[in-house]
Design a protein around this motif. Sequence first.
Motif, PDB file in Angstrom:
ATOM      1  N   ILE A   8      41.704  23.310  50.676  1.00 27.19           N
ATOM      2  CA  ILE A   8      41.600  24.774  50.588  1.00 27.19           C
ATOM      3  C   ILE A   8      41.315  25.202  49.152  1.00 27.19           C
ATOM      4  CG2 ILE A   8      42.880  26.944  50.781  1.00 27.19           C
ATOM      5  CD1 ILE A   8      44.315  25.735  53.187  1.00 27.19           C
ATOM      6  N   LEU A   9      42.012  24.591  48.205  1.00 33.84           N
ATOM      7  CA  LEU A   9      41.770  24.908  46.800  1.00 33.84           C
ATOM      8  C   LEU A   9      40.352  24.514  46.383  1.00 33.84           C
ATOM      9  CD1 LEU A   9      45.156  23.869  45.128  1.00 33.84           C
ATOM     10  CD2 LEU A   9      44.227  26.171  45.322  1.00 33.84           C
ATOM     11  N   GLY A  10      39.867  23.390  46.913  1.00 30.61           N
ATOM     12  CA  GLY A  10      38.498  22.969  46.614  1.00 30.61           C
ATOM     13  C   GLY A  10      37.482  23.951  47.166  1.00 30.61           C
ATOM     14  N   ILE A  11      37.723  24.437  48.376  1.00 28.80           N
ATOM     15  CA  ILE A  11      36.828  25.430  48.972  1.00 28.80           C
ATOM     16  C   ILE A  11      36.832  26.715  48.153  1.00 28.80           C
ATOM     17  CG2 ILE A  11      36.504  26.936  50.983  1.00 28.80           C
ATOM     18  CD1 ILE A  11      37.510  24.609  52.718  1.00 28.80           C
ATOM     19  N   ILE A  12      38.024  27.150  47.738  1.00 30.63           N
ATOM     20  CA  ILE A  12      38.127  28.350  46.902  1.00 30.63           C
ATOM     21  C   ILE A  12      37.352  28.161  45.611  1.00 30.63           C
ATOM     22  CG2 ILE A  12      39.719  29.760  45.533  1.00 30.63           C
ATOM     23  CD1 ILE A  12      41.800  29.308  47.725  1.00 30.63           C
ATOM     24  N   GLN A  13      37.488  26.976  45.008  1.00 30.90           N
ATOM     25  CA  GLN A  13      36.762  26.687  43.774  1.00 30.90           C
ATOM     26  C   GLN A  13      35.260  26.719  44.004  1.00 30.90           C
ATOM     27  OE1 GLN A  13      37.297  26.263  40.619  1.00 30.90           O
ATOM     28  NE2 GLN A  13      35.294  25.460  40.048  1.00 30.90           N
ATOM     29  N   GLY A  14      34.805  26.074  45.084  1.00 33.45           N
ATOM     30  CA  GLY A  14      33.380  26.028  45.364  1.00 33.45           C
ATOM     31  C   GLY A  14      32.783  27.405  45.579  1.00 33.45           C
ATOM     32  N   LEU A  15      33.522  28.281  46.259  1.00 33.42           N
ATOM     33  CA  LEU A  15      33.041  29.639  46.493  1.00 33.42           C
ATOM     34  C   LEU A  15      33.064  30.471  45.224  1.00 33.42           C
ATOM     35  CD1 LEU A  15      34.727  30.536  49.911  1.00 33.42           C
ATOM     36  CD2 LEU A  15      32.274  30.316  49.476  1.00 33.42           C
ATOM     37  N   THR A  16      34.177  30.416  44.506  1.00 33.93           N
ATOM     38  CA  THR A  16      34.381  31.346  43.396  1.00 33.93           C
ATOM     39  C   THR A  16      33.818  30.863  42.069  1.00 33.93           C
ATOM     40  OG1 THR A  16      36.604  30.405  43.015  1.00 33.93           O
ATOM     41  CG2 THR A  16      36.449  32.320  44.467  1.00 33.93           C
ATOM     42  N   GLU A  17      33.472  29.580  41.954  1.00 33.24           N
ATOM     43  CA  GLU A  17      32.844  29.106  40.720  1.00 33.24           C
ATOM     44  C   GLU A  17      31.459  29.725  40.558  1.00 33.24           C
ATOM     45  OE1 GLU A  17      31.808  27.019  37.217  1.00 33.24           O
ATOM     46  OE2 GLU A  17      33.735  27.490  38.149  1.00 33.24           O
ATOM     47  N   PHE A  18      30.740  29.867  41.653  1.00 37.46           N
ATOM     48  CA  PHE A  18      29.377  30.371  41.582  1.00 37.46           C
ATOM     49  C   PHE A  18      29.281  31.840  41.957  1.00 37.46           C
ATOM     50  CE2 PHE A  18      28.782  25.731  42.453  1.00 37.46           C
ATOM     51  CZ  PHE A  18      28.438  25.422  41.155  1.00 37.46           C
ATOM     52  N   LEU A  19      30.029  32.272  42.947  1.00 43.93           N
ATOM     53  CA  LEU A  19      30.112  33.702  43.180  1.00 43.93           C
ATOM     54  C   LEU A  19      30.913  34.265  42.007  1.00 43.93           C
ATOM     55  CD1 LEU A  19      30.858  33.810  47.017  1.00 43.93           C
ATOM     56  CD2 LEU A  19      28.657  33.809  45.821  1.00 43.93           C
ATOM     57  N   PRO A  20      30.465  35.353  41.383  1.00 43.46           N
ATOM     58  CA  PRO A  20      31.051  35.794  40.104  1.00 43.46           C
ATOM     59  C   PRO A  20      32.391  36.516  40.235  1.00 43.46           C
ATOM     60  CG  PRO A  20      29.369  37.329  40.806  1.00 43.46           C
ATOM     61  CD  PRO A  20      29.340  36.211  41.803  1.00 43.46           C
ATOM     62  N   VAL A  21      33.398  35.769  40.723  1.00 45.03           N
ATOM     63  CA  VAL A  21      34.705  36.389  40.955  1.00 45.03           C
ATOM     64  C   VAL A  21      35.836  35.577  40.329  1.00 45.03           C
ATOM     65  CG1 VAL A  21      33.987  37.589  43.052  1.00 45.03           C
ATOM     66  CG2 VAL A  21      34.819  35.240  43.210  1.00 45.03           C
ATOM     67  N   SER A  22      35.529  34.628  39.456  1.00 41.43           N
ATOM     68  CA  SER A  22      36.480  33.809  38.701  1.00 41.43           C
ATOM     69  C   SER A  22      37.184  32.760  39.555  1.00 41.43           C
ATOM     70  CB  SER A  22      37.534  34.662  37.997  1.00 41.43           C
ATOM     71  OG  SER A  22      38.456  33.827  37.304  1.00 41.43           O
ATOM     72  N   SER A  23      36.717  31.542  39.468  1.00 46.30           N
ATOM     73  CA  SER A  23      37.340  30.435  40.189  1.00 46.30           C
ATOM     74  C   SER A  23      38.742  30.146  39.677  1.00 46.30           C
ATOM     75  CB  SER A  23      36.473  29.180  40.065  1.00 46.30           C
ATOM     76  OG  SER A  23      36.302  28.832  38.698  1.00 46.30           O
ATOM     77  N   GLY A 255      18.699  41.372  41.752  1.00 46.10           N
ATOM     78  CA  GLY A 255      19.359  42.330  40.886  1.00 46.10           C
ATOM     79  C   GLY A 255      20.584  42.959  41.503  1.00 46.10           C
ATOM     80  N   ARG A 256      21.314  42.202  42.326  1.00 48.19           N
ATOM     81  CA  ARG A 256      22.467  42.749  43.045  1.00 48.19           C
ATOM     82  C   ARG A 256      23.777  42.059  42.638  1.00 48.19           C
ATOM     83  NH1 ARG A 256      21.620  45.910  47.234  1.00 48.19           N
ATOM     84  NH2 ARG A 256      23.452  45.143  48.360  1.00 48.19           N
ATOM     85  N   LEU A 257      23.849  41.634  41.404  1.00 49.34           N
ATOM     86  CA  LEU A 257      25.070  40.990  40.920  1.00 49.34           C
ATOM     87  C   LEU A 257      26.253  41.952  40.945  1.00 49.34           C
ATOM     88  CD1 LEU A 257      25.852  38.193  39.761  1.00 49.34           C
ATOM     89  CD2 LEU A 257      25.498  39.145  37.479  1.00 49.34           C
ATOM     90  N   TYR A 258      25.982  43.235  40.774  1.00 48.53           N
ATOM     91  CA  TYR A 258      27.038  44.238  40.679  1.00 48.53           C
ATOM     92  C   TYR A 258      27.836  44.415  41.978  1.00 48.53           C
ATOM     93  CZ  TYR A 258      23.732  47.246  43.150  1.00 48.53           C
ATOM     94  OH  TYR A 258      22.871  47.766  44.080  1.00 48.53           O
ATOM     95  N   VAL A 259      27.316  43.927  43.114  1.00 47.37           N
ATOM     96  CA  VAL A 259      28.019  44.146  44.384  1.00 47.37           C
ATOM     97  C   VAL A 259      29.360  43.408  44.426  1.00 47.37           C
ATOM     98  CG1 VAL A 259      25.858  44.495  45.627  1.00 47.37           C
ATOM     99  CG2 VAL A 259      26.878  42.215  45.567  1.00 47.37           C
TER     100      VAL A 259
END
Length: 276
Positions: A8-23, A255-259
């Motif tokens: 679960i922690l690995g999945i969270i890392q994989g999602l949040t490392e690249f999505l700009p929400v702080s892994s 150009g939708r990084l702000y979402v």
Amino acid sequence: MDPIEAIILGIIQGLTEFLPVSSSGHLVLFQQLCGLKEAELFFDVCVHLGTLLAVIVVFHREIQNIIAALLRIVSLAGQKKTILQQVESDPELKMVMLIVIGSIPTAVLGLMFKSIADQLFSSSFLTGLMLMLTGLLLWLTRQANPNNKGAGIEGFSRTKAFTIGIVQGLAIIPGISRSGATISIGLLLGIDREVAARYSFLLSIPAIVGAGALSLKDGLSRTDPAIRLSLLGAAAAALVGYAALKVLLRMVKKGRLYVFAPYCWLVGILAILFSW
């Protein structure tokens, strides 16, 4: 920590490392909510190495071009241009130079914060504040290069690279998204969207490798179960991270990084409330 929690922690890392929400911010919050206190920093480094594999796979052509450019340096020795002029005129060599320049402040700041890393990873309040800051940076990109007429690699200065390197170094603080902050600053500095994103992730490679090297001694001193769980989390992070990186690159191109800003603000507020 059991295998399910590691995945679960690995999945969270994989999602949040690249999505700009702080892994790192999400890992801190999840670890505290679940009462996970052991191997925090080492596990965090391992799952970052998992996402590094995703970066290498997605950008393998760019990495191959950079390696080929480095091999061409020998053939440039007899030309009349200075080495700097030659580097500036070659896109791949210039990218190497920019990565080196950006890596310097990242390394300095990383070493400065290393001694207090465990303290940073134990503060939900600080994580919440930094998530709010990340959200602000993402929101500001709404007005950055609306028609994507920013500078390409030819207009990417050494000063801009150094500035982005400072921002990446500060991203060791949980709650500051490395990808979100570096891409946002790149856009605000007037860099083309695709170039800003490409530079951000290529710049992450030496940073992640360096962090892994610094934690190697720590990892070798751990028990086998802790290492196995970390590797399990790293595998999950690599697989999920690959998909998340593809999604982010499309979002940046549009150009939708702000979402992602409202999400960072929401999680930041919840983190601050949780700390009380």
